[in-house]
Write a protein that holds these residues in place. Sequence first.
Motif, PDB file in Angstrom:
ATOM      1  N   UNK A   1      21.555  77.197  79.640  1.00  0.00           N
ATOM      2  CA  UNK A   1      22.217  76.409  78.682  1.00  0.00           C
ATOM      3  C   UNK A   1      23.682  76.610  78.778  1.00  0.00           C
ATOM      4  N   UNK A   2      24.241  75.216  78.394  1.00  0.00           N
ATOM      5  CA  UNK A   2      25.744  75.617  77.896  1.00  0.00           C
ATOM      6  C   UNK A   2      26.124  74.443  76.971  1.00  0.00           C
ATOM      7  N   UNK A   3      26.534  74.749  75.812  1.00  0.00           N
ATOM      8  CA  UNK A   3      26.948  74.132  74.638  1.00  0.00           C
ATOM      9  C   UNK A   3      28.604  74.159  74.563  1.00  0.00           C
ATOM     10  N   UNK A   4      29.239  72.994  74.737  1.00  0.00           N
ATOM     11  CA  UNK A   4      30.604  72.794  74.775  1.00  0.00           C
ATOM     12  C   UNK A   4      31.245  72.146  73.670  1.00  0.00           C
ATOM     13  N   UNK A   5      32.149  72.911  73.051  1.00  0.00           N
ATOM     14  CA  UNK A   5      32.682  72.067  71.581  1.00  0.00           C
ATOM     15  C   UNK A   5      33.762  71.288  72.214  1.00  0.00           C
TER      16      UNK A   5
ATOM     17  N   UNK B   1      38.166  67.246  75.760  1.00  0.00           N
ATOM     18  CA  UNK B   1      38.661  68.511  76.535  1.00  0.00           C
ATOM     19  C   UNK B   1      37.934  69.621  75.859  1.00  0.00           C
ATOM     20  N   UNK B   2      37.411  70.633  76.521  1.00  0.00           N
ATOM     21  CA  UNK B   2      36.431  71.697  76.074  1.00  0.00           C
ATOM     22  C   UNK B   2      37.390  72.604  74.883  1.00  0.00           C
ATOM     23  N   UNK B   3      37.007  72.940  73.811  1.00  0.00           N
ATOM     24  CA  UNK B   3      37.680  73.594  72.921  1.00  0.00           C
ATOM     25  C   UNK B   3      37.056  75.160  72.935  1.00  0.00           C
TER      26      UNK B   3
ATOM     27  N   UNK C   1      27.114  64.775  72.527  1.00  0.00           N
ATOM     28  CA  UNK C   1      26.869  65.025  71.012  1.00  0.00           C
ATOM     29  C   UNK C   1      28.036  64.229  70.114  1.00  0.00           C
ATOM     30  N   UNK C   2      27.576  63.074  70.041  1.00  0.00           N
ATOM     31  CA  UNK C   2      28.021  61.882  69.374  1.00  0.00           C
ATOM     32  C   UNK C   2      27.568  61.671  68.002  1.00  0.00           C
TER      33      UNK C   2
ATOM     34  N   UNK D   1      31.513  65.218  69.578  1.00  0.00           N
ATOM     35  CA  UNK D   1      32.055  66.677  69.228  1.00  0.00           C
ATOM     36  C   UNK D   1      31.642  67.658  70.052  1.00  0.00           C
ATOM     37  N   UNK D   2      31.057  67.460  71.235  1.00  0.00           N
ATOM     38  CA  UNK D   2      30.691  68.463  72.170  1.00  0.00           C
ATOM     39  C   UNK D   2      29.595  67.868  73.182  1.00  0.00           C
ATOM     40  N   UNK D   3      29.191  68.497  73.974  1.00  0.00           N
ATOM     41  CA  UNK D   3      28.133  68.350  74.974  1.00  0.00           C
ATOM     42  C   UNK D   3      27.212  69.658  75.104  1.00  0.00           C
ATOM     43  N   UNK D   4      25.748  69.287  75.610  1.00  0.00           N
ATOM     44  CA  UNK D   4      25.031  70.179  76.020  1.00  0.00           C
ATOM     45  C   UNK D   4      24.360  70.166  77.384  1.00  0.00           C
ATOM     46  N   UNK D   5      24.360  71.026  78.188  1.00  0.00           N
ATOM     47  CA  UNK D   5      23.674  70.935  79.403  1.00  0.00           C
ATOM     48  C   UNK D   5      22.542  72.138  79.376  1.00  0.00           C
TER      49      UNK D   5
END
Length: 355
Positions: free
Chosen positions: A44-48, A55-57, A130-131, A137-141
């Motif tokens: 998994x990857x959670x990107x803020x 853009x990824x923080x 993640x809306x 506010x982010x995304x998950x894969x």
Amino acid sequence: MVSTWTRDRARSALQKLSRARLDWPAFSDEAAGQLQRSVGFDGWCFAQTDPATLLPARAAVSNSPVTASQQRFWQIEHQLPDVNKLAALVRSHQPARALSTCTGGDLARSRRWDEIMRPAGAGDELRAALQIGGQCWGSLSLYRASASRPYASDDIQHVSQVLPQVAAGARGAWASRTAASAARPAEGPGTIIVTAAGAPLTATPQARRWLARLGPDLAGRHSQAIIYAITALLTAAASAKNAAPEATLRTRTTDGHWLDIHASPLEGALPGWAIAITIQAAAPSRISPLLMAAHTLSPRERQIASLILDGRTPVEIAQTLYISLYTAKDHIKEIFRKTGTHSRPELTRCLTGHL
């Protein structure tokens, strides 16, 4: 098949997590654990993401098949045609989708899967934006191995149902109380020059120190991912004949300092051009709007909070906004409640990122 009881427990746990305001690594680990038990995956990857630019923080990952191919990943994400991109998910009425569904079961129709994920042994991917509150506010894969079955409709439905809670937790992570370390003061502004492909050419010592403070990864994978994402976005903008392409990103170091990252092409650069990336401590005016949104302040509450940050008294706030003093005080009480603060100095520190 995952039981209804297991998914109900995950839904309840994610509801509690949505209000916890954990920092990004802790939030990601907790959310991924609940989704692992209720959906099942192998990485998994959670990107803020900065909601202003996507853009990824920051990122938290475990066994992600794209970790070793960040440069190509971001080139595909911003420059090349592909399915299930984050920007498309943000615009979609279905913010959670499986790659197998988008490709009609032929994963090779995805450039990202064919070039990056398949060589790494990955199968299906479930990706979500993640809306909440009109912002991402982010995304998950969530990645399954090639030997695992594709995501079923009930898997996608479950993730879609809990997505509002996960998104609320992602928003709250921006408001986590990570105090800046007094032992490591803020650096001065730094600059790094990179090629259009993100390869570093030169950097000031300040820039190198800031990049080192973005994560504990000694290989610098997190800071390099930010550079690849920024340069891929700028290159795409330049190809689209954007007159003045630029990219900005707000993020926070692991020791609590807020950063403002700004990138733009250099004038008169050599063939293939180059990009200047400036990294500096963020001004309160750049961070306050983000933190007000992260604390779920309403538009009126944001107006009043801004006036408080300017040093206005309740009487002056009421006069400025043409509202009664009682109404102004009620709004101020609600602002204190939402931010968990109890005094004007504490509120100022909370909304300017100087905890």
